[in-house]
Scaffold this motif. Structure first.
Motif, short mmCIF file in Angstrom:
data_model
loop_
_atom_site.label_atom_id
_atom_site.label_comp_id
_atom_site.label_asym_id
_atom_site.label_seq_id
_atom_site.Cartn_x
_atom_site.Cartn_y
_atom_site.Cartn_z
N HIS B 178 30.12 58.71 -2.01
CA HIS B 178 30.89 59.98 -1.12
C HIS B 178 30.00 61.13 -0.83
CE1 HIS B 178 33.98 57.90 -3.80
NE2 HIS B 178 34.41 57.78 -2.52
N GLY B 179 28.98 61.34 -1.74
CA GLY B 179 28.21 62.34 -1.46
C GLY B 179 27.13 62.71 -2.37
N SER B 210 29.34 66.41 1.26
CA SER B 210 29.54 64.91 1.44
C SER B 210 28.67 64.10 2.15
CB SER B 210 30.86 65.45 2.63
OG SER B 210 30.67 65.72 3.57
N LYS B 220 27.23 67.20 8.01
CA LYS B 220 27.81 66.99 6.59
C LYS B 220 28.23 68.40 6.23
CE LYS B 220 23.42 67.54 3.91
NZ LYS B 220 22.63 67.01 2.90
N ILE B 233 34.82 65.29 -3.35
CA ILE B 233 34.30 64.80 -2.14
C ILE B 233 34.98 63.42 -1.89
CG2 ILE B 233 32.20 64.12 -1.03
CD1 ILE B 233 30.55 65.44 -3.28
N SER B 237 36.33 64.30 3.53
CA SER B 237 36.07 65.75 3.42
C SER B 237 35.59 66.37 2.09
CB SER B 237 37.67 66.31 3.59
OG SER B 237 38.59 65.87 2.70
N ILE B 238 35.24 67.57 1.96
CA ILE B 238 35.12 68.17 0.75
C ILE B 238 35.94 69.42 0.58
CG2 ILE B 238 33.16 69.50 1.67
CD1 ILE B 238 31.55 68.81 -0.83
#
Lengths: 192, 328
Positions: B178-179, B210, B220, B233, B237-238
Motif C-alpha cells: 500500500h505504501g 501511499s 503520491k 494507507i 488514499s492515506i
C-alpha cells in the motif's frame, strides 16, 4: 529464422523476422556485456543463496540477462544490482510458483480419473503454464473475492450457490466477481 | 493488445458480464447490454477482451485447477530460515523504531522466497548489518535490501517491529503493497489491517506515503507523523494523522494482546493470527459482546479460556483443527 548471439556463456536467440531483440542488440551490446561481466558472478551467488540450488541459480542467472536483453532499455539502468535482483526475483517467484502449481495440479488430477480427460504430457504442460499465468494475473486479489470468482468461473456455480457456500450475499458475490475481472484485465495490460 | 479501454469501460463491461450471467437475467437486460455494446467501439472491445481473459480458464479441470490456484496464491506457512527465537519479552523502553504490518494476502512463492519469515505462532529477532534490529511477529515475511543510498525493508505479510540504528546518510524505509513508512528520525510503528496498512509513530518523525497505482497518475500522497500519531494507507488514499495507543500497538513484542473495550469478533480475529487451527464463530451471535483485558499470545488456548471467563461464551473443541465459539 533466428540468429544466435554469443555473450560470454550466454547465448541469445534473435528472431530476424520480427526483429524482437534488435534494440537491445544494436543499441546495447557493449552495455549488456559490461553488465554481465561486472555482475554475473555476484548475481549467481545471490540467487544460489536465495534458492539453495546451484543449477537453478545458473539457469536463472542466464534467464535474467536474457530477459534484460529482450527488454532493450539497457541504457537507463542506474542501479545495476537492484535492477538485476528485481528481474531475478520475478523469475524466481515464477519458477517456485510453477513448481507448486505443477505438483498440486498433477496430484489432484490423479484423483479425478475422468476417462474423457486428456492426460498427455503436452496437455499437462499447457495446463501448468495456463495456471501459472492465471496465478500471476490473480496476484494481489483479496482471498474472498478470488474464491467467489473461481467458484463461478471454474466450478460454474450459480451466484446464489456461491453466496450460500461463502455465507455472503448474492450482491456481494456479484461485486467480488466484477472486481476480480477488472483486476485481471488491468493485470493483463500491465504485463503486456 | 493493441487497444486498451479505460478502467471505467472495463468496469462497465465486468458489470455487464455479471448481470448477463445472473440467474434472473431478463430479455430486457440483454437488449440493454446490446445497446451499450454497440454504442461505442471501446465498449465492444472491452467486453471482447474480458471474454478473452475468461477463456483462459477453459480446458482446465475444475477441482485440480482450483486447488492448484488456492495453494499457489495462499501464503501457507512452510517453515523458514530462523535466526534467534524471541527469548522472553523485549524491553519496550529501548525501542527506537517499531514497524509492523498485519498479514496481507501474498502468494506462497513470495513467502517462501523471502529473506526472513516466521510461521504461525512464531516470533523471531533479526539483527541487521547496520545494527538495526527487527522483531518479526507471527506469520511474517520480509526482504532486507541495503544499498549505498538507503535501507529498505519490504514487508510481504505479517508484522514487524524495527529498532533503527541511526545513520543520517541512509534513510530507513519499510515498504508494503500500500505504501511506505520512512524514518526521518528513529522511532515508528506500522501495522497492516485487512486491505490497509496502519502506520504509528513511537518517537520522532515518520513520513508515510501511499504507493503509486496503475492508471492513477496522481501524485503520491504523504502524511508526516509525530510520536503517538498514526495513519492508515489504503489502495486509494492515506488518512490524516490521528492519536494511537502505543501500549496496545507494541504489546505483541512482550507476548500479550492488550484490549480495551474492543469487540469480541475483533479480538478473536487478532488471536487467529497466532493460531494454526481456525477459530469459528457466528458474528451475529457475539455482535454485542465487548471485552477489556490482557491476553497471552503464546498460549491461545489459555487466551480463549480467559475470554470464556469474562464473557457469556462457551468454547467447543470440535476437532483438532478448529474451535467453535458459542454464546452461553
Amino acid at each position: 529464422m533466428s540468429e544466435e548471439w554469443q555473450l560470454s556463456n550466454i547465448s541469445i536467440q534473435r528472431d530476424l523476422q520480427t526483429g524482437a531483440m534488435s534494440t537491445a542488440v544494436l543499441g546495447g551490446e557493449s552495455l549488456i556485456t559490461e553488465l554481465y561481466r561486472a555482475h554475473n558472478v555476484w548475481l549467481f551467488g545471490w540467487l544460489r543463496k536465495k534458492l539453495g540450488c546451484g543449477s537453478d541459480a545458473e539457469d536463472l542467472t542466464h534467464d535474467t540477462f536474457c530477459r534484460i536483453m529482450q527488454k532493450g532499455d539497457i541504457g537507463d539502468i542506474h542501479e545495476p544490482r537492484a535492477y538485476l535482483t528485481t528481474t531475478a526475483t520475478r523469475l524466481m517467484i515464477d519458477l517456485v510458483r510453477r513448481r507448486n502449481i505443477e505438483q498440486v495440479y498433477l496430484e489432484a488430477l490423479a484423483l479425478v480419473q475422468t476417462e474423457a480427460y486428456d492426460h498427455s504430457p503436452e496437455h499437462y504442460r499447457e495446463a501448468v503454464e495456463t495456471l501459472n499465468a492465471i496465478a500471476q494475473m490473480l496476484e494481489g486479489v483479496p482471498e474472498k473475492a478470488r474464491r467467489a470468482f473461481l467458484l463461478s468461473r471454474l466450478e460454474n456455480m450459480a451466484y446464489a450457490e456461491i453466496a450460500m457456500s461463502m455465507n455472503i450475499s448474492v450482491s456481494m458475490v456479484k461485486k467480488y466477481i466484477a472486481q476480480v475481472m477488472v483486476h485481471c484485465c488491468m493485470a493483463s495490460y500491465a504485463q503486456s | 493488445m493493441d487497444f486498451k479501454p479505460s478502467p471505467e469501460v472495463i468496469e462497465r463491461a465486468a458489470y455487464w458480464h455479471v448481470r448477463l450471467h445472473a440467474e434472473d437475467v431478463a430479455d430486457a437486460d440483454r437488449a440493454e447490454f446490446e445497446r451499450w455494446r454497440n454504442q461505442h467501439e471501446a465498449h465492444a472491445e472491452a467486453y471482447a477482451q474480458l471474454q478473452a481473459m475468461l477463456a483462459k480458464f477453459d480446458g482446465l479441470q475444475p477441482a485440480p485447477a482450483m486447488k492448484a490456484l488456492e495453494v499457489a496464491l495462499q501464503s501457507a506457512p512452510t517453515g523458514g530460515r530462523r535466526r534467534k527465537s524471541l527469548a522472553g519479552s523485549v524491553a519496550l523502553g529501548i525501542v527506537l523504531v517499531a514497524a509492523g504490518a498485519l498479514a496481507v494476502q501474498t502468494d506462497k512463492a513470495r513467502y517462501m522466497l523471502a529473506d526472513y519469515r516466521t510461521e504461525v505462532g512464531q516470533q523471531q529477532v533479526v539483527e541487521l548489518a547496520d545494527d538495526s534490529r527487527i522483531i518479526l511477529n507471527t506469520y511474517t515475511a520480509m526482504d532486507v535490501d541495503f544499498s549505498e543510498t538507503e535501507r529498505r525493508i519490504t514487508l510481504h505479510q505479517g508484522e514487524i517491529l524495527v529498532e533503527v540504528a541511526g545513520d543520517a546518510a541512509k534513510p530507513f524505509i519499510v515498504e508494503t503493497a500500500h505504501g511506505t513508512a520512512r524514518a526521518l528520525g528513529t522511532q515508528f510503528i506500522v501495522k497492516r489491517v485487512g486491505d490497509a496498512t496502519d502506520v504509528a509513530v513511537v518517537e520522532s518523525v515518520v513520513e508515510a506515503c501511499s504507493a503509486p497505482r496503475i492508471f492513477n497518475k496522481a501524485e503520491k500522497q504523504c502524511v508526516r507523523l509525530h510520536a503517538a500519531e498514526g495513519t492508515q494507507i489504503t489502495k486509494d488514499s492515506i488518512l490524516a494523522s490521528r492519536p494511537v495507543d502505543l501500549e496496545s500497538a507494541t504489546g505483541w513484542t512482550a507476548g500479550f494482546l492488550a484490549v480495551d473495550d474492543q469487540r469480541l469478533a475483533e479480538v478473536l480475529a487478532e488471536l487467529q493470527r497466532y493460531r494454526k487451527g481456525s477459530i469459528r464463530f457466528n458474528p451475529d451471535d457475539i455482535a454485542d459482546m465487548r471485552v477489556s483485558g490482557v491476553l497471552p499470545l503464546k498460549d491461545t488456548d489459555r487466551a480463549l479460556e480467559m475470554l470464556a471467563e469474562l464473557l457469556p461464551i462457551r468454547i467447543d473443541h470440535s476437532s483438532a483443527e478448529s474451535v467453535d465459539i458459542h454464546p452461553r
